[in-house]
Design a protein around this motif. Sequence first.
Motif, PDB file in Angstrom:
ATOM      1  N   VAL A  15       0.850  -1.169   0.000  1.00 28.75           N
ATOM      2  CA  VAL A  15       0.000   0.000   0.000  1.00 28.75           C
ATOM      3  C   VAL A  15       0.892   1.227   0.000  1.00 28.75           C
ATOM      4  CG1 VAL A  15      -1.757   1.266   1.256  1.00 28.75           C
ATOM      5  CG2 VAL A  15      -1.795  -1.223   1.223  1.00 28.75           C
ATOM      6  N   THR A  16       0.650   2.128  -0.919  1.00 29.89           N
ATOM      7  CA  THR A  16       1.402   3.359  -0.978  1.00 29.89           C
ATOM      8  C   THR A  16       0.458   4.477  -0.596  1.00 29.89           C
ATOM      9  OG1 THR A  16       2.663   2.456  -2.819  1.00 29.89           O
ATOM     10  CG2 THR A  16       2.819   4.827  -2.442  1.00 29.89           C
ATOM     11  N   VAL A  17       0.887   5.270   0.345  1.00 24.60           N
ATOM     12  CA  VAL A  17       0.072   6.389   0.790  1.00 24.60           C
ATOM     13  C   VAL A  17       0.720   7.653   0.256  1.00 24.60           C
ATOM     14  CG1 VAL A  17      -0.790   7.646   2.788  1.00 24.60           C
ATOM     15  CG2 VAL A  17      -0.582   5.161   2.856  1.00 24.60           C
ATOM     16  N   HIS A  18      -0.079   8.464  -0.395  1.00 17.80           N
ATOM     17  CA  HIS A  18       0.398   9.727  -0.929  1.00 17.80           C
ATOM     18  C   HIS A  18      -0.125  10.841  -0.046  1.00 17.80           C
ATOM     19  CE1 HIS A  18       1.948   8.033  -4.676  1.00 17.80           C
ATOM     20  NE2 HIS A  18       0.856   7.275  -4.720  1.00 17.80           N
ATOM     21  N   GLN A  19       0.790  11.664   0.385  1.00 17.40           N
ATOM     22  CA  GLN A  19       0.404  12.831   1.166  1.00 17.40           C
ATOM     23  C   GLN A  19       0.118  13.978   0.211  1.00 17.40           C
ATOM     24  OE1 GLN A  19      -0.101  12.924   4.414  1.00 17.40           O
ATOM     25  NE2 GLN A  19       0.406  10.745   4.558  1.00 17.40           N
ATOM     26  N   PRO A  20      -0.953  14.717   0.407  1.00 18.19           N
ATOM     27  CA  PRO A  20      -1.241  15.829  -0.489  1.00 18.19           C
ATOM     28  C   PRO A  20      -0.195  16.918  -0.388  1.00 18.19           C
ATOM     29  CG  PRO A  20      -2.767  15.796   1.345  1.00 18.19           C
ATOM     30  CD  PRO A  20      -1.931  14.567   1.470  1.00 18.19           C
ATOM     31  N   THR A  21       0.093  17.509  -1.503  1.00 18.40           N
ATOM     32  CA  THR A  21       1.042  18.606  -1.543  1.00 18.40           C
ATOM     33  C   THR A  21       0.278  19.895  -1.282  1.00 18.40           C
ATOM     34  OG1 THR A  21       2.230  17.408  -3.259  1.00 18.40           O
ATOM     35  CG2 THR A  21       2.791  19.728  -2.978  1.00 18.40           C
ATOM     36  N   PRO A  22       0.770  20.706  -0.358  1.00 15.29           N
ATOM     37  CA  PRO A  22       0.048  21.941  -0.078  1.00 15.29           C
ATOM     38  C   PRO A  22       0.113  22.882  -1.285  1.00 15.29           C
ATOM     39  CG  PRO A  22       2.030  21.824   1.265  1.00 15.29           C
ATOM     40  CD  PRO A  22       1.928  20.541   0.503  1.00 15.29           C
ATOM     41  N   ILE A  23      -0.975  23.559  -1.537  1.00 12.69           N
ATOM     42  CA  ILE A  23      -1.046  24.496  -2.646  1.00 12.69           C
ATOM     43  C   ILE A  23      -0.625  25.857  -2.129  1.00 12.69           C
ATOM     44  CG2 ILE A  23      -2.585  25.629  -4.291  1.00 12.69           C
ATOM     45  CD1 ILE A  23      -4.315  23.118  -4.189  1.00 12.69           C
ATOM     46  N   THR A  24       0.360  26.401  -2.807  1.00  7.71           N
ATOM     47  CA  THR A  24       0.778  27.756  -2.431  1.00  7.71           C
ATOM     48  C   THR A  24       0.031  28.725  -3.325  1.00  7.71           C
ATOM     49  OG1 THR A  24       2.606  27.645  -3.971  1.00  7.71           O
ATOM     50  CG2 THR A  24       3.068  26.999  -1.707  1.00  7.71           C
ATOM     51  N   HIS A  25      -0.567  29.686  -2.738  1.00  3.94           N
ATOM     52  CA  HIS A  25      -1.323  30.669  -3.499  1.00  3.94           C
ATOM     53  C   HIS A  25      -0.373  31.729  -4.032  1.00  3.94           C
ATOM     54  CE1 HIS A  25      -5.151  28.958  -2.370  1.00  3.94           C
ATOM     55  NE2 HIS A  25      -4.724  28.888  -1.114  1.00  3.94           N
ATOM     56  N   PRO A  26      -0.459  31.997  -5.352  1.00  2.00           N
ATOM     57  CA  PRO A  26       0.398  33.055  -5.889  1.00  2.00           C
ATOM     58  C   PRO A  26      -0.092  34.415  -5.396  1.00  2.00           C
ATOM     59  CG  PRO A  26      -1.090  32.236  -7.570  1.00  2.00           C
ATOM     60  CD  PRO A  26      -1.283  31.373  -6.359  1.00  2.00           C
ATOM     61  N   GLN A  27       0.741  35.379  -5.589  1.00  7.55           N
ATOM     62  CA  GLN A  27       0.363  36.722  -5.166  1.00  7.55           C
ATOM     63  C   GLN A  27      -0.871  37.151  -5.944  1.00  7.55           C
ATOM     64  OE1 GLN A  27       2.895  39.718  -4.322  1.00  7.55           O
ATOM     65  NE2 GLN A  27       4.147  38.471  -2.999  1.00  7.55           N
ATOM     66  N   ALA A  28      -1.746  37.798  -5.273  1.00  8.22           N
ATOM     67  CA  ALA A  28      -2.994  38.208  -5.906  1.00  8.22           C
ATOM     68  C   ALA A  28      -2.706  39.280  -6.953  1.00  8.22           C
ATOM     69  CB  ALA A  28      -3.959  38.739  -4.868  1.00  8.22           C
ATOM     70  N   ALA A  29      -3.245  39.059  -8.123  1.00  5.44           N
ATOM     71  CA  ALA A  29      -3.086  40.026  -9.199  1.00  5.44           C
ATOM     72  C   ALA A  29      -4.079  41.155  -8.970  1.00  5.44           C
ATOM     73  CB  ALA A  29      -3.346  39.358 -10.539  1.00  5.44           C
ATOM     74  N   PRO A  30      -3.737  42.348  -9.463  1.00  7.40           N
ATOM     75  CA  PRO A  30      -4.697  43.448  -9.289  1.00  7.40           C
ATOM     76  C   PRO A  30      -5.997  43.121 -10.025  1.00  7.40           C
ATOM     77  CG  PRO A  30      -2.928  44.082 -10.776  1.00  7.40           C
ATOM     78  CD  PRO A  30      -2.557  42.756 -10.193  1.00  7.40           C
ATOM     79  N   LEU A  31      -7.086  43.505  -9.430  1.00  9.95           N
ATOM     80  CA  LEU A  31      -8.386  43.233 -10.028  1.00  9.95           C
ATOM     81  C   LEU A  31      -8.627  44.145 -11.219  1.00  9.95           C
ATOM     82  CD1 LEU A  31     -10.558  42.803  -6.832  1.00  9.95           C
ATOM     83  CD2 LEU A  31      -9.723  41.032  -8.345  1.00  9.95           C
ATOM     84  N   VAL A  32      -9.116  43.536 -12.250  1.00 10.29           N
ATOM     85  CA  VAL A  32      -9.450  44.273 -13.460  1.00 10.29           C
ATOM     86  C   VAL A  32     -10.969  44.310 -13.553  1.00 10.29           C
ATOM     87  CG1 VAL A  32      -9.233  44.314 -15.956  1.00 10.29           C
ATOM     88  CG2 VAL A  32      -7.349  43.447 -14.557  1.00 10.29           C
ATOM     89  N   PRO A  33     -11.533  45.505 -13.721  1.00  8.94           N
ATOM     90  CA  PRO A  33     -12.993  45.539 -13.801  1.00  8.94           C
ATOM     91  C   PRO A  33     -13.484  44.753 -15.030  1.00  8.94           C
ATOM     92  CG  PRO A  33     -12.053  47.682 -14.315  1.00  8.94           C
ATOM     93  CD  PRO A  33     -10.932  46.807 -13.860  1.00  8.94           C
ATOM     94  N   VAL A  34     -14.514  43.967 -14.823  1.00  5.66           N
ATOM     95  CA  VAL A  34     -15.064  43.113 -15.865  1.00  5.66           C
ATOM     96  C   VAL A  34     -16.516  43.523 -16.079  1.00  5.66           C
ATOM     97  CG1 VAL A  34     -15.565  40.735 -16.525  1.00  5.66           C
ATOM     98  CG2 VAL A  34     -13.548  41.246 -15.159  1.00  5.66           C
TER      99      VAL A  34
END
Length: 152
Positions: A15-34
């Motif tokens: 049995v192989t157990v895989h540990q989840p890799t933590p997700i690193t959040h990139p720097q937030a991009a400036p919001l562009v009005p949509v």
Amino acid sequence: MYPEHSGHLPAERAVTVHQPTPITHPQAAPLVPVQPGAVPSVASVVLPDGRVVTGYAINPVQPEPLAVKPAVSRAAVNVALGGVGFLAVCGGLLLLTSFIAALTAFIAQLITLAAVIFGGWVAVQIFSAGGHSGGNTFHIRKAVFKRNHFNG
């Protein structure tokens, strides 16, 4: 029942157990009005095990529109253009034959006019009393024909 589904795994399978890799959040991009109409709708789905999955709703893919065929085929257009050209040629030939017929009638009228004028000139020359002194002039006052003899 199969051993995989009995809850116990055979010893030869590791049995192989895989540990989840933590997700690193990139720097937030400036919001562009949509624009409001451009933002897709967000949908949440509750799975049978209780987890909630949230994501954008995917609109069904619209098939590419088929190339619009012209209402009339190219062959029909070519036949029609050929007919128009043929009619133009026939019209020209009709005008040509009409011109030839008119020219023929004109020439016939000229010949008739020449014959009338020439015949009139000849008649004037013959029946004119005076004019030229050549030839003999006979004045017949009284003539009697007896047995094919002329007594004058």
